[in-house]
Structures are given as C-alpha cells and as structure tokens.
Design a protein around this motif. Structure first.
Motif, PDB file in Angstrom:
ATOM      1  N   ALA A  22       0.634  -1.331   0.010  1.00 58.26           N
ATOM      2  CA  ALA A  22       0.126  -0.313   0.370  1.00 58.26           C
ATOM      3  C   ALA A  22       0.881   1.338   0.089  1.00 58.26           C
ATOM      4  O   ALA A  22       0.183   2.402  -0.137  1.00 58.26           O
ATOM      5  CB  ALA A  22      -0.936   0.183   1.113  1.00 58.26           C
ATOM      6  N   PHE A  23       1.864   1.268   1.001  1.00 57.37           N
ATOM      7  CA  PHE A  23       2.735   2.273   0.734  1.00 57.37           C
ATOM      8  C   PHE A  23       3.864   2.584   0.634  1.00 57.37           C
ATOM      9  O   PHE A  23       5.119   0.893   1.828  1.00 57.37           O
ATOM     10  CB  PHE A  23       2.216   2.910   1.702  1.00 57.37           C
ATOM     11  N   ASP A  24       5.212   2.958   0.551  1.00 58.49           N
ATOM     12  CA  ASP A  24       7.008   2.878   0.621  1.00 58.49           C
ATOM     13  C   ASP A  24       7.055   2.682   2.004  1.00 58.49           C
ATOM     14  O   ASP A  24       6.420   4.275   2.324  1.00 58.49           O
ATOM     15  CB  ASP A  24       7.409   3.774  -0.603  1.00 58.49           C
ATOM     16  N   HIS A  25       8.249   2.754   1.699  1.00 57.42           N
ATOM     17  CA  HIS A  25       9.325   2.747   3.412  1.00 57.42           C
ATOM     18  C   HIS A  25       8.782   4.572   3.795  1.00 57.42           C
ATOM     19  O   HIS A  25       9.439   5.657   2.996  1.00 57.42           O
ATOM     20  CB  HIS A  25      10.317   2.598   3.715  1.00 57.42           C
ATOM     21  N   GLU A  26       8.916   5.279   4.302  1.00 58.77           N
ATOM     22  CA  GLU A  26       8.399   6.460   4.803  1.00 58.77           C
ATOM     23  C   GLU A  26       7.769   7.693   3.950  1.00 58.77           C
ATOM     24  O   GLU A  26       7.901   8.461   3.873  1.00 58.77           O
ATOM     25  CB  GLU A  26       9.898   7.539   4.510  1.00 58.77           C
ATOM     26  N   GLY A  27       6.860   6.935   3.221  1.00 58.64           N
ATOM     27  CA  GLY A  27       5.970   7.558   1.849  1.00 58.64           C
ATOM     28  C   GLY A  27       3.530   7.624   2.518  1.00 58.64           C
ATOM     29  O   GLY A  27       4.291   7.198   4.007  1.00 58.64           O
ATOM     30  N   THR A  28       3.821   7.849   1.837  1.00 52.64           N
ATOM     31  CA  THR A  28       2.087   8.213   1.718  1.00 52.64           C
ATOM     32  C   THR A  28       1.417   7.407   1.910  1.00 52.64           C
ATOM     33  O   THR A  28       1.423   6.520   0.990  1.00 52.64           O
ATOM     34  CB  THR A  28       1.239   9.806   1.566  1.00 52.64           C
ATOM     35  N   ILE A  29       0.612   6.801   3.644  1.00 50.93           N
ATOM     36  CA  ILE A  29      -0.119   5.836   3.751  1.00 50.93           C
ATOM     37  C   ILE A  29      -1.816   6.734   3.265  1.00 50.93           C
ATOM     38  O   ILE A  29      -2.044   8.061   2.917  1.00 50.93           O
ATOM     39  CB  ILE A  29      -0.070   5.960   5.189  1.00 50.93           C
ATOM     40  N   PRO A  30      -2.280   5.809   2.704  1.00 51.63           N
ATOM     41  CA  PRO A  30      -3.593   6.475   1.049  1.00 51.63           C
ATOM     42  C   PRO A  30      -4.603   6.188   2.264  1.00 51.63           C
ATOM     43  O   PRO A  30      -4.389   5.072   3.439  1.00 51.63           O
ATOM     44  CB  PRO A  30      -2.989   4.550   0.341  1.00 51.63           C
ATOM     45  N   VAL A  31      -5.072   7.297   1.638  1.00 53.94           N
ATOM     46  CA  VAL A  31      -6.590   7.955   2.704  1.00 53.94           C
ATOM     47  C   VAL A  31      -7.651   6.109   2.894  1.00 53.94           C
ATOM     48  O   VAL A  31      -7.664   6.748   3.733  1.00 53.94           O
ATOM     49  CB  VAL A  31      -7.436   8.290   2.288  1.00 53.94           C
ATOM     50  N   ARG A  32      -7.353   5.378   1.905  1.00 53.68           N
ATOM     51  CA  ARG A  32      -7.985   4.230   2.058  1.00 53.68           C
ATOM     52  C   ARG A  32      -7.833   3.791   3.922  1.00 53.68           C
ATOM     53  O   ARG A  32      -8.813   2.866   4.680  1.00 53.68           O
ATOM     54  CB  ARG A  32      -7.585   2.698   1.695  1.00 53.68           C
ATOM     55  N   PHE A  33      -6.785   3.350   4.463  1.00 51.49           N
ATOM     56  CA  PHE A  33      -6.721   3.193   5.157  1.00 51.49           C
ATOM     57  C   PHE A  33      -6.862   4.142   6.258  1.00 51.49           C
ATOM     58  O   PHE A  33      -5.561   3.339   7.831  1.00 51.49           O
ATOM     59  CB  PHE A  33      -4.744   2.177   4.942  1.00 51.49           C
ATOM     60  N   THR A  34      -7.411   5.563   6.820  1.00 52.12           N
ATOM     61  CA  THR A  34      -7.257   6.069   7.178  1.00 52.12           C
ATOM     62  C   THR A  34      -9.182   6.073   8.088  1.00 52.12           C
ATOM     63  O   THR A  34      -9.806   5.552   7.450  1.00 52.12           O
ATOM     64  CB  THR A  34      -6.797   7.166   7.032  1.00 52.12           C
ATOM     65  N   CYS A  35      -8.824   7.527   8.974  1.00 50.32           N
ATOM     66  CA  CYS A  35     -10.096   7.735   9.230  1.00 50.32           C
ATOM     67  C   CYS A  35     -11.401   8.271   8.209  1.00 50.32           C
ATOM     68  O   CYS A  35     -12.268   8.488   8.451  1.00 50.32           O
ATOM     69  CB  CYS A  35      -9.995   7.982  10.476  1.00 50.32           C
ATOM     70  N   ASP A  36     -10.339   8.776   7.507  1.00 51.62           N
ATOM     71  CA  ASP A  36     -10.802   9.854   6.155  1.00 51.62           C
ATOM     72  C   ASP A  36     -11.743   8.708   4.899  1.00 51.62           C
ATOM     73  O   ASP A  36     -11.930   8.874   3.800  1.00 51.62           O
ATOM     74  CB  ASP A  36      -9.794  10.401   5.291  1.00 51.62           C
ATOM     75  N   GLY A  37     -10.990   7.357   5.083  1.00 46.59           N
ATOM     76  CA  GLY A  37     -11.253   6.480   3.534  1.00 46.59           C
ATOM     77  C   GLY A  37     -12.113   5.527   4.798  1.00 46.59           C
ATOM     78  O   GLY A  37     -12.683   5.745   5.568  1.00 46.59           O
ATOM     79  N   GLU A  38     -11.549   4.104   4.243  1.00 46.75           N
ATOM     80  CA  GLU A  38     -12.669   2.611   5.400  1.00 46.75           C
ATOM     81  C   GLU A  38     -11.819   2.377   6.842  1.00 46.75           C
ATOM     82  O   GLU A  38     -12.916   1.964   7.083  1.00 46.75           O
ATOM     83  CB  GLU A  38     -12.068   1.922   4.434  1.00 46.75           C
ATOM     84  N   ASP A  39     -10.801   3.054   6.624  1.00 46.09           N
ATOM     85  CA  ASP A  39     -10.497   2.570   8.235  1.00 46.09           C
ATOM     86  C   ASP A  39     -10.116   1.633   8.613  1.00 46.09           C
ATOM     87  O   ASP A  39     -10.077   0.511   9.382  1.00 46.09           O
ATOM     88  CB  ASP A  39     -10.668   3.399   9.396  1.00 46.09           C
ATOM     89  N   VAL A  40      -9.205   0.277   7.120  1.00 46.06           N
ATOM     90  CA  VAL A  40      -9.150  -0.261   7.155  1.00 46.06           C
ATOM     91  C   VAL A  40      -7.537  -0.665   7.394  1.00 46.06           C
ATOM     92  O   VAL A  40      -6.596   0.610   7.061  1.00 46.06           O
ATOM     93  CB  VAL A  40      -9.051  -2.104   6.108  1.00 46.06           C
ATOM     94  N   SER A  41      -6.986  -1.918   8.241  1.00 49.70           N
ATOM     95  CA  SER A  41      -5.157  -2.360   8.319  1.00 49.70           C
ATOM     96  C   SER A  41      -5.436  -2.375   6.846  1.00 49.70           C
ATOM     97  O   SER A  41      -5.645  -3.207   5.757  1.00 49.70           O
ATOM     98  CB  SER A  41      -4.808  -3.327   8.697  1.00 49.70           C
ATOM     99  N   PRO A  42      -3.654  -1.756   6.366  1.00 48.01           N
ATOM    100  CA  PRO A  42      -2.972  -2.181   5.300  1.00 48.01           C
ATOM    101  C   PRO A  42      -1.962  -3.138   5.582  1.00 48.01           C
ATOM    102  O   PRO A  42      -1.973  -4.650   5.929  1.00 48.01           O
ATOM    103  CB  PRO A  42      -1.480  -1.268   4.363  1.00 48.01           C
TER     104      PRO A  42
END
Length: 188
Positions: free
Chosen positions: A41-61
């Motif tokens: 879902a993301f590279d080391h030190e990269g941005t975590i996609p919205v899907r995995f946040t409270c602004d998205g589906e809030d599911v674990s990557p």
C-alpha cells in the motif's frame, strides 16, 4: 471512531520510550536481529493512502515480512504515531501471530481472536478499541505512523485486549528480532 482531533491526547503514559521504533532497542534485547517489513500500500516513509485512515475505510493495510529469525515462534505488531500532540499514540496492537506466517492481509478486522490468522489476538489501541484504528491526526503537519513487528521466541499467552505497555512487559527477554515500516499521513 471520532473526528479530526481523534489523536489529540494519549491515555496515561505507559512508560514507553518516546523514540521512534527504529531508534530504540526492542524490549528485552540489547540488539535484536533486524529483518524486513513492507506493505504493497505504501513505501517506507511514503504516504499512507486515505483508504487506511479515518478519512477512508479505516482498514489495516496488508503487510509482509522477510528474513525474520528462523526460530521465531510468534510475531507481535505495534503501530503508533510518535508525533501525536499528547505523546505517542497507539493505533494497533496485534500479537500471537504464528511464527510460520510472513504476511497479514488487508483489513485484518477487530475481532478479539482472529481464527483465520492462526492464534492471532487483537490488543487495545489508544482509541480504547480492539484492532486497527487508522491515522487520524489533527490538521497540520504530517504525522509518522511506525509499524513495528517483533519476532518472539514463544507465545506470550496474553488474552485479547492487552495494551502496548502490557505487550511490551510480556515481551521482555523474548524478542529475537524487530522490523519497522514507517508511513506518513496529513490532514489539511
């Protein structure tokens, strides 16, 4: 699962070190063996996609690891935000992951016991929930989210709902290796 100030403060200080996971020794070992932890879902030190946040589906990557100690009996995972305003904020505590596993799927879930993941057990995060609670920092600068996977020499025997502090206490002297993955997330 609250709004923009969800990470405003951490509950009582559990005595954990404030340094990011990659800058401190794992509990119980002076120099744990390093191994690799990655996410599709993301590279080391990269941005975590919205899907995995409270602004998205809030599911674990999804996560995968390699070069872990061969004698690992179990793995434990802690995800925290060292940049939270009230001090480090814990987003996920997961333990009892069988030693023969080398990955976790996306959207692990919040059940106390995860039968489909062997004997994996969800702990309690700082939202006072079981399972994963995604990034949800206050608006402003990006926050870092440190995923730390510990290779352990035994099952810890912890029931569901253990906190990061309780997990760290149980891991004392049992950590064979440690892997870190850091992502960032910013809310405007």
């Amino acid at each position: 699962m609250g709004g923009p100030e969800r990470e405003a403060a951490s509950p009582a200080d559990d005595g954990a070190d404030d340094a990011p996971a990659g800058e401190r020794a794992a509990p119980g070992k002076e120099t744990p063996m390093a191994f690799s932890l990655t996410s599709p879902a993301f590279d080391h030190e990269g941005t975590i996609p919205v899907r995995f946040t409270c602004d998205g589906e809030d599911v674990s990557p999804a996560l995968s690891w390699s070069e872990a100690p061969e004698d690992a009996e179990r793995f434990a995972l802690v995800v925290d935000d060292p940049d939270a305003p009230g001090g480090p904020f814990v987003h996920w505590v997961l333990y009892g992951i069988p030693g023969h596993f080398s990955e976790l799927p996306e959207a692990v879930g919040d059940a106390p016991r995860l039968d489909y993941l062997g004997e994996a057990v969800n702990g309690r995060n700082d939202f006072d929930d079981l399972g994963y609670g995604g990034p949800c920092p206050p608006p402003g600068d990006p926050h870092r989210y440190v995923f730390t996977l510990y290779a352990l020499d035994a099952d810890l025997g912890l029931d569901p709902g253990a906190t990061k502090g309780e997990l760290e206490e149980a891991m004392e002297g049992r950590v064979l290796g440690e892997a870190d993955l850091t992502g960032t997330y910013r809310r405007r």
